[in-house]
Design a protein around this motif. Structure first.
Motif, PDB file in Angstrom:
ATOM      1  N   TYR A 106       0.824  -1.210   0.000  1.00 44.16           N
ATOM      2  CA  TYR A 106       0.000   0.000   0.000  1.00 44.16           C
ATOM      3  C   TYR A 106       0.861   1.264   0.000  1.00 44.16           C
ATOM      4  N   ASN A 107       2.121   1.100  -0.427  1.00 41.85           N
ATOM      5  CA  ASN A 107       3.039   2.220  -0.615  1.00 41.85           C
ATOM      6  C   ASN A 107       3.368   2.375  -2.090  1.00 41.85           C
ATOM      7  N   THR A 108       3.883   3.543  -2.438  1.00 44.77           N
ATOM      8  CA  THR A 108       4.375   3.740  -3.787  1.00 44.77           C
ATOM      9  C   THR A 108       5.769   3.129  -3.926  1.00 44.77           C
ATOM     10  N   THR A 109       6.351   3.239  -5.111  1.00 45.63           N
ATOM     11  CA  THR A 109       7.645   2.644  -5.397  1.00 45.63           C
ATOM     12  C   THR A 109       8.623   3.699  -5.897  1.00 45.63           C
ATOM     13  N   VAL A 110       9.893   3.347  -5.870  1.00 46.07           N
ATOM     14  CA  VAL A 110      10.923   4.264  -6.374  1.00 46.07           C
ATOM     15  C   VAL A 110      10.698   4.571  -7.848  1.00 46.07           C
ATOM     16  N   ASP A 111      10.349   3.552  -8.629  1.00 42.56           N
ATOM     17  CA  ASP A 111      10.141   3.756 -10.062  1.00 42.56           C
ATOM     18  C   ASP A 111       9.007   4.743 -10.324  1.00 42.56           C
ATOM     19  N   ARG A 112       7.923   4.627  -9.578  1.00 41.05           N
ATOM     20  CA  ARG A 112       6.799   5.546  -9.769  1.00 41.05           C
ATOM     21  C   ARG A 112       7.205   6.976  -9.430  1.00 41.05           C
ATOM     22  N   VAL A 113       7.952   7.140  -8.346  1.00 39.05           N
ATOM     23  CA  VAL A 113       8.379   8.480  -7.947  1.00 39.05           C
ATOM     24  C   VAL A 113       9.340   9.055  -8.980  1.00 39.05           C
ATOM     25  N   ALA A 114      10.292   8.237  -9.442  1.00 36.67           N
ATOM     26  CA  ALA A 114      11.259   8.709 -10.435  1.00 36.67           C
ATOM     27  C   ALA A 114      10.566   9.143 -11.722  1.00 36.67           C
ATOM     28  N   ALA A 115       9.565   8.370 -12.150  1.00 31.02           N
ATOM     29  CA  ALA A 115       8.852   8.698 -13.387  1.00 31.02           C
ATOM     30  C   ALA A 115       8.040   9.978 -13.252  1.00 31.02           C
ATOM     31  N   ALA A 116       7.705  10.364 -12.016  1.00 38.26           N
ATOM     32  CA  ALA A 116       6.871  11.553 -11.794  1.00 38.26           C
ATOM     33  C   ALA A 116       7.663  12.842 -11.774  1.00 38.26           C
ATOM     34  N   ILE A 117       8.974  12.759 -11.681  1.00 34.81           N
ATOM     35  CA  ILE A 117       9.797  13.963 -11.573  1.00 34.81           C
ATOM     36  C   ILE A 117       9.784  14.734 -12.895  1.00 34.81           C
ATOM     37  N   GLY A 118       9.448  16.007 -12.784  1.00 36.69           N
ATOM     38  CA  GLY A 118       9.421  16.883 -13.950  1.00 36.69           C
ATOM     39  C   GLY A 118      10.299  18.099 -13.728  1.00 36.69           C
ATOM     40  N   PRO A 119      10.336  19.014 -14.668  1.00 35.59           N
ATOM     41  CA  PRO A 119      11.217  20.188 -14.551  1.00 35.59           C
ATOM     42  C   PRO A 119      10.876  21.102 -13.382  1.00 35.59           C
ATOM     43  N   ARG A 120       9.623  21.067 -12.886  1.00 35.35           N
ATOM     44  CA  ARG A 120       9.244  21.931 -11.768  1.00 35.35           C
ATOM     45  C   ARG A 120       9.156  21.175 -10.454  1.00 35.35           C
ATOM     46  N   THR A 121       9.527  19.898 -10.448  1.00 33.91           N
ATOM     47  CA  THR A 121       9.472  19.106  -9.218  1.00 33.91           C
ATOM     48  C   THR A 121      10.577  19.538  -8.271  1.00 33.91           C
ATOM     49  N   LYS A 122      10.205  19.861  -7.033  1.00 35.04           N
ATOM     50  CA  LYS A 122      11.176  20.333  -6.059  1.00 35.04           C
ATOM     51  C   LYS A 122      11.178  19.530  -4.759  1.00 35.04           C
ATOM     52  N   ALA A 123      10.139  18.694  -4.556  1.00 31.37           N
ATOM     53  CA  ALA A 123      10.062  17.992  -3.268  1.00 31.37           C
ATOM     54  C   ALA A 123       9.228  16.728  -3.402  1.00 31.37           C
ATOM     55  N   ILE A 124       9.375  15.868  -2.409  1.00 30.33           N
ATOM     56  CA  ILE A 124       8.601  14.633  -2.282  1.00 30.33           C
ATOM     57  C   ILE A 124       8.044  14.605  -0.863  1.00 30.33           C
ATOM     58  N   MET A 125       6.757  14.318  -0.723  1.00 35.58           N
ATOM     59  CA  MET A 125       6.150  14.182   0.606  1.00 35.58           C
ATOM     60  C   MET A 125       5.242  12.962   0.590  1.00 35.58           C
ATOM     61  N   ILE A 126       5.639  11.929   1.326  1.00 36.28           N
ATOM     62  CA  ILE A 126       4.917  10.659   1.303  1.00 36.28           C
ATOM     63  C   ILE A 126       4.741  10.156   2.735  1.00 36.28           C
ATOM     64  N   ALA A 127       3.601   9.532   2.994  1.00 40.31           N
ATOM     65  CA  ALA A 127       3.342   8.895   4.286  1.00 40.31           C
ATOM     66  C   ALA A 127       3.666   7.408   4.222  1.00 40.31           C
ATOM     67  N   HIS A 128       4.147   6.882   5.331  1.00 34.25           N
ATOM     68  CA  HIS A 128       4.325   5.439   5.475  1.00 34.25           C
ATOM     69  C   HIS A 128       2.942   4.835   5.745  1.00 34.25           C
ATOM     70  N   ALA A 129       2.456   4.002   4.829  1.00 35.49           N
ATOM     71  CA  ALA A 129       1.059   3.569   4.831  1.00 35.49           C
ATOM     72  C   ALA A 129       0.758   2.603   5.972  1.00 35.49           C
ATOM     73  N   LEU A 130      -0.113   3.022   6.886  1.00 36.51           N
ATOM     74  CA  LEU A 130      -0.558   2.186   8.002  1.00 36.51           C
ATOM     75  C   LEU A 130       0.614   1.579   8.769  1.00 36.51           C
ATOM     76  N   GLY A 131       1.691   2.341   8.887  1.00 33.34           N
ATOM     77  CA  GLY A 131       2.859   1.883   9.630  1.00 33.34           C
ATOM     78  C   GLY A 131       3.865   1.120   8.805  1.00 33.34           C
ATOM     79  N   ASN A 132       3.512   0.781   7.569  1.00 34.67           N
ATOM     80  CA  ASN A 132       4.391   0.013   6.698  1.00 34.67           C
ATOM     81  C   ASN A 132       5.288   0.978   5.937  1.00 34.67           C
ATOM     82  N   PRO A 133       6.616   0.910   6.120  1.00 34.65           N
ATOM     83  CA  PRO A 133       7.492   1.904   5.495  1.00 34.65           C
ATOM     84  C   PRO A 133       7.475   1.850   3.968  1.00 34.65           C
ATOM     85  N   PHE A 134       7.457   3.003   3.331  1.00 35.77           N
ATOM     86  CA  PHE A 134       7.774   3.039   1.904  1.00 35.77           C
ATOM     87  C   PHE A 134       9.286   2.841   1.775  1.00 35.77           C
TER      88      PHE A 134
END
Length: 435
Positions: free
Chosen positions: A143-171
Motif C-alpha cells: 500500500y506504498n508507492t515505489t521508487v520507479d513511480r516516484v522517479a517517473a513523476a519527476i518533472g522540470p518543476r518538481t522540487k520535493a517529495i512528501m509521502i506517508a508510510h502507509a498504516l505503519g508500513n514503510p515506503f
C-alpha cells in the motif's frame, strides 16, 4: 500548594485509577473492537493531573523535555511539538518556502510528489502553499508507492517529495531518499502512522529532511491532540520553530528574555535599530504550539513506545497467520527490509470475490468489529480537489481499487489475542459462507 499536599493528591489519583480500571471481560459479538484507540495507564493519569496541579497551561518545561526525548528516540537533533499532526505537515511544507533557504526554497507553482491514496492532510499543505501535488499510484501488497513511480513523476518543476508510510508500513525510504539527493529534491516523511517502524534497521522519520508525527489518540502514542516536526537540520529546525511561533525571529522560550544577549541590538528589515527582538517577525507564521498538559502525557506515553510496537507487531502477525488462504481477500505484506510497527491490518476484496466490500464490512460491523476504509482512497476523486491544480503521473489504477475494495481493522495494543482470534474467525466464516 505544599509538596506534601501534592504528593497526597497524586497518591489518591493512583488509587482512583486502580479502582476505576477493573478489567471488563471480552464478550464476542457484544464488546466493541475498535480499529484504533489510546492505551492509557496509571502513570498517564498521574502525569496529566500533576501538570494540571502545576497549572501548566502553556508550553514550558514539560514541552521541552518531551521534545528532547522524542528527538533522542529517533536519533534526530530537533523535535518541535505542535497542536496536531496536520499542523506538523503544514509546518513541514511551509518551512520549505522560507526565504532563508535561498534558491532551494519552494515557490508557488513548484511540484511536490505525493501519493493519491492517502490522508488529506499530507496533501493539503501542498495546495495551501500554492504548490502543485503530483499524484502517484501505490502497490496493493504494501500500500506504498515505489521508487520507479516516484522517479517517473519527476518533472522540470518538481522540487520535493512528501509521502506517508502507509498504516505503519514503510515506503522504500532509503531508496527514495537517495533519489531525492541525486535530483536535488527535498524529502518530507509523513511518519504519523509509523512511529517505531524501521526500514533497513533505521527508524522511519530519519530518512528525510523533515519528518512529521501525530499524537492523536488513534496513533502509536498519544497526547490527546498533538503532533511534531523533526529534523537533523538545525536551519530547518529554526525555520519550523519560527513559523510555529507566530513567525517571530526570536527564539526565547515563553517568559524568557534575551537568550541571544542581543535583544535590543538587532537591525532587521526596515525597523529602527535596536527594535525589541521579541517582536521582530521573519516569517508569515501561525500559532501551532501545544501545551505542557499534552506534553506531560507524551512523556509517559513515549516510555511505552517499545511495548506498544511489540503489541502491534504481535497482533498483526497473528491476524495474518490466521487469514492465510482465505479466498476473496488480498492480504498485506511488509515492505521488504522493513519492520513495521503496524497502524492497522488492511484487506482488499479480490476482483473475483463472490462478495463486495460493503458486504463484509456490514457483517464485521454487525459483529462489533470496527472497520475503516483506507482513509480517502483516491484523493483526486474527492470534491475538495476538483478545482485544484494538480498533476497525475501514470495511472491511478490501484488507488481506485483501494477506493472501491479496501478496508482495515485494528491491531492496536488494547486488542487482545482473544479479540484477534474472534476477528479471524468472523472473517473466515463470512468468506466461507459467501462461496
Amino acid at each position: 500548594m505544599t509538596s506534601d499536599t501534592k504528593t497526597l493528591i497524586l497518591e489518591q489519583v493512583r488509587k482512583y485509577h486502580q479502582g476505576s480500571g477493573s478489567a471488563v471481560s471480552f464478550v464476542p459479538g457484544q464488546t466493541p473492537i475498535t480499529p484504533s484507540g489510546a492505551d492509557l495507564d496509571e502513570d498517564d493519569r498521574v502525569a496529566l493531573v500533576e501538570a494540571a496541579l502545576d497549572m501548566a497551561i502553556a508550553a514550558g518545561a514539560r514541552t521541552r523535555r518531551f521534545e528532547t526525548a522524542l528527538a533522542r528516540a529517533l536519533g534526530l537533533r530537533k523535535a518541535h511539538f505542535t497542536n496536531s499532526g496536520s499542523s506538523a505537515n503544514l509546518l513541514a511544507i511551509t518551512a520549505l518556502t522560507s526565504h532563508m533557504l535561498g534558491k532551494r526554497k519552494l515557490v508557488p507553482g513548484d511540484e511536490v510528489i505525493t501519493v493519491a491514496a492517502g490522508f488529506p492532510t499530507t496533501v493539503n499543505p501542498i495546495v495551501q502553499n500554492r504548490l502543485v501535488p503530483v499524484f502517484v499510484d501505490i502497490d496493493l501488497t504494501t500500500y506504498n508507492t515505489t521508487v520507479d513511480r516516484v522517479a517517473a513523476a519527476i518533472g522540470p518543476r518538481t522540487k520535493a517529495i512528501m509521502i506517508a508510510h502507509a498504516l505503519g508500513n514503510p515506503f522504500p525510504a532509503a531508496e527514495i531518499a537517495e533519489l531525492a539527493k541525486e535530483r536535488g529534491l527535498w524529502l518530507i516523511e509523513d511518519n504519523c502512522d509509523a512511529l517505531g517502524s524501521t526500514y533497513g534497521g533505521k527508524p522511519t522519520g530519519t530518512f528525510g529532511h523533515l519528518a512529521t508525527q501525530s499524537f492523536y489518540p488513534a496513533h502509536h502514542i498519544t497526547t490527546g491532540e498533538g503532533g511534531s516536526v523533526l529534523t537533523a537540520d538545525l536551519q530547518l529546525a529554526r525555520i519550523v520553530e519560527s513559523i510555529r511561533d507566530w513567525g517571530r525571529d526570536c527564539w526565547c522560550e515563553p517568559g524568557e528574555d534575551d537568550k541571544c544577549a542581543r535583544r535590543f541590538k538587532w537591525t532587521l528589515g526596515t525597523l529602527p535599530p535596536g527594535y525589541d527582538h521579541k517582536y521582530i517577525f521573519s516569517h508569515i507564521g501561525y500559532n501551532l504550539k501545544s501545551t505542557d498538559l499534552q506534553a506531560a502525557l507524551g512523556e509517559t506515553q513515549l516510555r511505552r513506545l517499545p511495548e506498544f510496537g511489540e503489541a502491534r507487531r504481535r497482533n498483526w502477525n497473528r491476524m495474518r497467520e490466521g487469514l492465510l488462504g482465505v479466498e476473496g481477500l488480498l492480504l498485506p505484506e511488509a515492505t521488504p527490509g522493513s519492520d513495521p510497527s503496524w497502524f492497522g491490518f488492511v484487506l482488499t476484496v479480490a476482483e473475483d470475490a463472490p462478495f463486495e466490500r460493503r458486504d463484509i464490512v456490514a457483517e464485521l460491523e454487525r459483529k462489533k468489529i470496527g472497520t475503516r476504509q483506507l482513509f480517502a482512497g483516491n484523493l483526486t476523486r474527492h470534491p475538495a480537489y476538483h478545482n485544484e491544480n494538480y498533476r497525475v503521473s501514470g495511472e491511478l489504477t490501484n488507488s481506485d481499487i483501494v477506493t472501491e475494495r479496501t478496508f482495515w481493522i485494528g491491531v492496536h495494543p488494547s486488542i487482545t489475542t482473544e479479540m484477534i482470534d474472534y476477528m479471524v474467525t468472523a472473517i473466515r466464516e463470512f468468506a466461507h459462507g459467501s462461496r
